[in-house]
Scaffold this motif. Sequence first.
Motif, mmCIF file in Angstrom:
data_model
loop_
_atom_site.group_PDB
_atom_site.id
_atom_site.type_symbol
_atom_site.label_atom_id
_atom_site.label_comp_id
_atom_site.label_asym_id
_atom_site.label_seq_id
_atom_site.Cartn_x
_atom_site.Cartn_y
_atom_site.Cartn_z
ATOM 1 N N SER A 26 -8.581 -6.557 -3.082
ATOM 2 C CA SER A 26 -7.919 -7.810 -3.475
ATOM 3 C C SER A 26 -6.425 -7.771 -3.167
ATOM 4 O O SER A 26 -5.807 -8.816 -2.923
ATOM 5 N N VAL A 27 -5.825 -6.593 -3.171
ATOM 6 C CA VAL A 27 -4.419 -6.456 -2.794
ATOM 7 C C VAL A 27 -4.241 -6.775 -1.310
ATOM 8 O O VAL A 27 -3.335 -7.523 -0.924
ATOM 9 N N ILE A 28 -5.112 -6.211 -0.486
ATOM 10 C CA ILE A 28 -5.057 -6.488 0.950
ATOM 11 C C ILE A 28 -5.294 -7.976 1.207
ATOM 12 O O ILE A 28 -4.598 -8.609 2.021
ATOM 13 N N ASN A 29 -6.248 -8.562 0.497
ATOM 14 C CA ASN A 29 -6.528 -9.990 0.676
ATOM 15 C C ASN A 29 -5.304 -10.835 0.312
ATOM 16 O O ASN A 29 -4.954 -11.791 1.017
ATOM 17 N N ALA A 30 -4.658 -10.477 -0.804
ATOM 18 C CA ALA A 30 -3.529 -11.276 -1.285
ATOM 19 C C ALA A 30 -2.345 -11.205 -0.332
ATOM 20 O O ALA A 30 -1.722 -12.229 -0.019
ATOM 21 N N ALA B 217 -14.397 -8.686 2.323
ATOM 22 C CA ALA B 217 -14.036 -7.297 2.040
ATOM 23 C C ALA B 217 -15.046 -6.378 2.703
ATOM 24 O O ALA B 217 -16.222 -6.723 2.855
ATOM 25 N N PRO B 218 -14.632 -5.194 3.114
ATOM 26 C CA PRO B 218 -15.579 -4.262 3.708
ATOM 27 C C PRO B 218 -16.664 -3.889 2.713
ATOM 28 O O PRO B 218 -16.457 -3.901 1.503
ATOM 29 N N ALA B 219 -17.860 -3.556 3.241
ATOM 30 C CA ALA B 219 -18.983 -3.231 2.364
ATOM 31 C C ALA B 219 -18.692 -2.011 1.518
ATOM 32 O O ALA B 219 -19.137 -1.900 0.385
ATOM 33 N N THR B 220 -17.955 -1.080 2.065
ATOM 34 C CA THR B 220 -17.591 0.114 1.304
ATOM 35 C C THR B 220 -16.085 0.318 1.402
ATOM 36 O O THR B 220 -15.483 0.062 2.434
ATOM 37 N N ALA B 221 -15.512 0.782 0.311
ATOM 38 C CA ALA B 221 -14.078 1.048 0.291
ATOM 39 C C ALA B 221 -13.766 2.260 1.148
ATOM 40 O O ALA B 221 -14.635 3.082 1.433
ATOM 41 N N PRO B 222 -12.515 2.402 1.583
ATOM 42 C CA PRO B 222 -12.141 3.595 2.344
ATOM 43 C C PRO B 222 -12.413 4.857 1.537
ATOM 44 O O PRO B 222 -12.543 4.821 0.317
ATOM 45 N N GLN B 223 -12.503 5.984 2.240
ATOM 46 C CA GLN B 223 -12.768 7.241 1.564
ATOM 47 C C GLN B 223 -11.704 7.516 0.513
ATOM 48 O O GLN B 223 -10.628 6.937 0.538
ATOM 49 N N SER B 224 -12.033 8.379 -0.422
ATOM 50 C CA SER B 224 -11.096 8.723 -1.482
ATOM 51 C C SER B 224 -9.755 9.135 -0.874
ATOM 52 O O SER B 224 -9.704 9.856 0.125
ATOM 53 N N TYR B 225 -8.693 8.655 -1.499
ATOM 54 C CA TYR B 225 -7.370 8.938 -0.937
ATOM 55 C C TYR B 225 -7.094 10.430 -0.861
ATOM 56 O O TYR B 225 -6.410 10.902 0.054
ATOM 57 N N ILE B 226 -7.590 11.184 -1.780
ATOM 58 C CA ILE B 226 -7.288 12.619 -1.815
ATOM 59 C C ILE B 226 -7.857 13.339 -0.594
ATOM 60 O O ILE B 226 -7.396 14.420 -0.212
ATOM 61 N N ASP B 227 -8.848 12.730 0.081
ATOM 62 C CA ASP B 227 -9.482 13.369 1.236
ATOM 63 C C ASP B 227 -8.860 12.954 2.565
ATOM 64 O O ASP B 227 -9.305 13.415 3.616
ATOM 65 N N ARG B 228 -7.842 12.120 2.520
ATOM 66 C CA ARG B 228 -7.301 11.569 3.761
ATOM 67 C C ARG B 228 -6.128 12.391 4.288
ATOM 68 O O ARG B 228 -5.220 12.764 3.541
ATOM 69 N N LEU C 194 0.425 -0.040 -4.649
ATOM 70 C CA LEU C 194 1.312 0.584 -3.667
ATOM 71 C C LEU C 194 0.567 1.555 -2.758
ATOM 72 O O LEU C 194 0.841 1.625 -1.555
ATOM 73 N N THR C 195 -0.376 2.302 -3.305
ATOM 74 C CA THR C 195 -1.135 3.241 -2.477
ATOM 75 C C THR C 195 -2.000 2.481 -1.468
ATOM 76 O O THR C 195 -2.076 2.855 -0.290
ATOM 77 N N THR C 196 -2.635 1.418 -1.913
ATOM 78 C CA THR C 196 -3.450 0.605 -0.999
ATOM 79 C C THR C 196 -2.603 0.086 0.157
ATOM 80 O O THR C 196 -2.999 0.167 1.330
ATOM 81 N N LEU C 197 -1.433 -0.435 -0.155
ATOM 82 C CA LEU C 197 -0.572 -1.004 0.887
ATOM 83 C C LEU C 197 0.074 0.083 1.749
ATOM 84 O O LEU C 197 0.313 -0.121 2.939
ATOM 85 N N ALA C 198 0.366 1.220 1.141
ATOM 86 C CA ALA C 198 1.012 2.299 1.895
ATOM 87 C C ALA C 198 0.095 2.921 2.931
ATOM 88 O O ALA C 198 0.551 3.360 3.990
ATOM 89 N N PHE C 199 -1.216 2.933 2.650
ATOM 90 C CA PHE C 199 -2.126 3.638 3.542
ATOM 91 C C PHE C 199 -3.203 2.760 4.171
ATOM 92 O O PHE C 199 -3.945 3.225 5.039
ATOM 93 N N ASP C 200 -3.299 1.506 3.768
ATOM 94 C CA ASP C 200 -4.342 0.639 4.325
ATOM 95 C C ASP C 200 -3.823 -0.717 4.790
ATOM 96 O O ASP C 200 -4.601 -1.650 4.988
ATOM 97 N N ASP C 201 -2.521 -0.845 4.949
ATOM 98 C CA ASP C 201 -1.930 -2.051 5.530
ATOM 99 C C ASP C 201 -0.978 -1.593 6.629
ATOM 100 O O ASP C 201 0.224 -1.436 6.402
ATOM 101 N N PRO C 202 -1.495 -1.371 7.819
ATOM 102 C CA PRO C 202 -0.669 -0.783 8.894
ATOM 103 C C PRO C 202 0.600 -1.557 9.200
ATOM 104 O O PRO C 202 1.613 -0.978 9.599
ATOM 105 N N ARG C 203 0.581 -2.870 9.020
ATOM 106 C CA ARG C 203 1.753 -3.677 9.369
ATOM 107 C C ARG C 203 2.947 -3.359 8.478
ATOM 108 O O ARG C 203 4.092 -3.508 8.900
ATOM 109 N N ARG C 204 2.686 -2.947 7.244
ATOM 110 C CA ARG C 204 3.780 -2.740 6.294
ATOM 111 C C ARG C 204 3.786 -1.321 5.727
ATOM 112 O O ARG C 204 4.406 -1.072 4.705
ATOM 113 N N ALA C 205 3.085 -0.417 6.370
ATOM 114 C CA ALA C 205 2.889 0.919 5.807
ATOM 115 C C ALA C 205 4.209 1.634 5.544
ATOM 116 O O ALA C 205 4.387 2.265 4.492
#
Length: 363
Positions: free
Chosen positions: A76-80, A32-43, A155-166
């Motif tokens: 863990s969602v991305i990993n799964a 997993a990345p050392a730090t999570a992506p920035q807060s979703y509200i800022d993207r 769903l938010t993780t997959l919608a914005f951080d899984d480019p293949r299935r966004a």
Amino acid sequence: MTTIVQQAMRARALMRVITLAAFLAASTAFAAPATAPQSYIDRPDVSAFIDEMVADSGFDARALRRFFAKVRYQQSVINAISRPVLEPPKWYQYAPQFLSASRIDGGVAFWRANAATLERAQNEFGVPAEIVVAIIGVETFYGRNAGSYRVADALTTLAFDDPRRAEYFRNELKQFLLQAREQKISPLAPKGSYAGAQGLPQFMPSSLRDYAVDYDNDGKIDLAADVDDAVGSVANYLAWHGWQTGESVMKPASIDVDKREEVERMLDGGISDRRTLESWQLDGVNATDIGESATGIREMATGIPESPGSDPVGVLMLEEEGEPSYWMVFNNWYVLTRYNRSRLYASAVWRLSQEVKRAFTGQ
């Protein structure tokens, strides 16, 4: 001599350090990345999604910003969902978990506890009780394994951080927010799978909005805690996708020895294209419980479609530990694949349904 031994020991120790360092370096590439992506509200992509929901569906922008401020990225969602499948499972590897004694006994207990609702659904939708029981059994072990992720996070993780299935998951996120608004619940409340599937039958939000029903008429749809709603919704889903009351799902088949190699070439991924029953018979494929007619073309036994020309069937191969088994699969088997497109899944549902029915009826 001592010096030589000491030098050798130091060299071996150095090699162990180098090897460990190389292993750790390689491991971090998949961690997993050392730090999570920035807060979703800022993207910016989330802001564009909010604007779309406001324009298309009349959502309040401030409410959506508050929602996304509370959503959390889940590595863990991305990993799964990214877990590599080195080789697709074979039937003999896949099926035992769904055909275990505990899964069958659990199905009998579920049927007994909900017999009235299952009977009503069977009468109203034409879907056998054992099929509904088996789907819930395969999906969540009758509610034991319905998922512990917040659906909003998954769903938010997959919608914005899984480019293949966004694209797919952004639509499911949209459907989920509409679902929460329609049901007057907090979108942060529902729990589900890492992919955002919900309840005993594991409906994705789009399926929930299209096919879920308030089967006990209590004014709300709850697939997680209301078994009546779950049963009615599964039966309604299958009926809408073309379940044919009283027709077969799958039947054992045999292939003439001199035609087997030719037929096996037609089984792409273990399943053929659909053709008429008569054409399969002429190519040496026969359901084992079909008897000979006076014309030489095999006549239909009970449960086999009576119009082979109008209801094409497929041929399925299931890998057994010895020789593979072959099956003719009918419309209702393909309806099961609308729930999950895997040939193994549809076959496991049918096999579990038959085992549960046999145990429930004592036959």
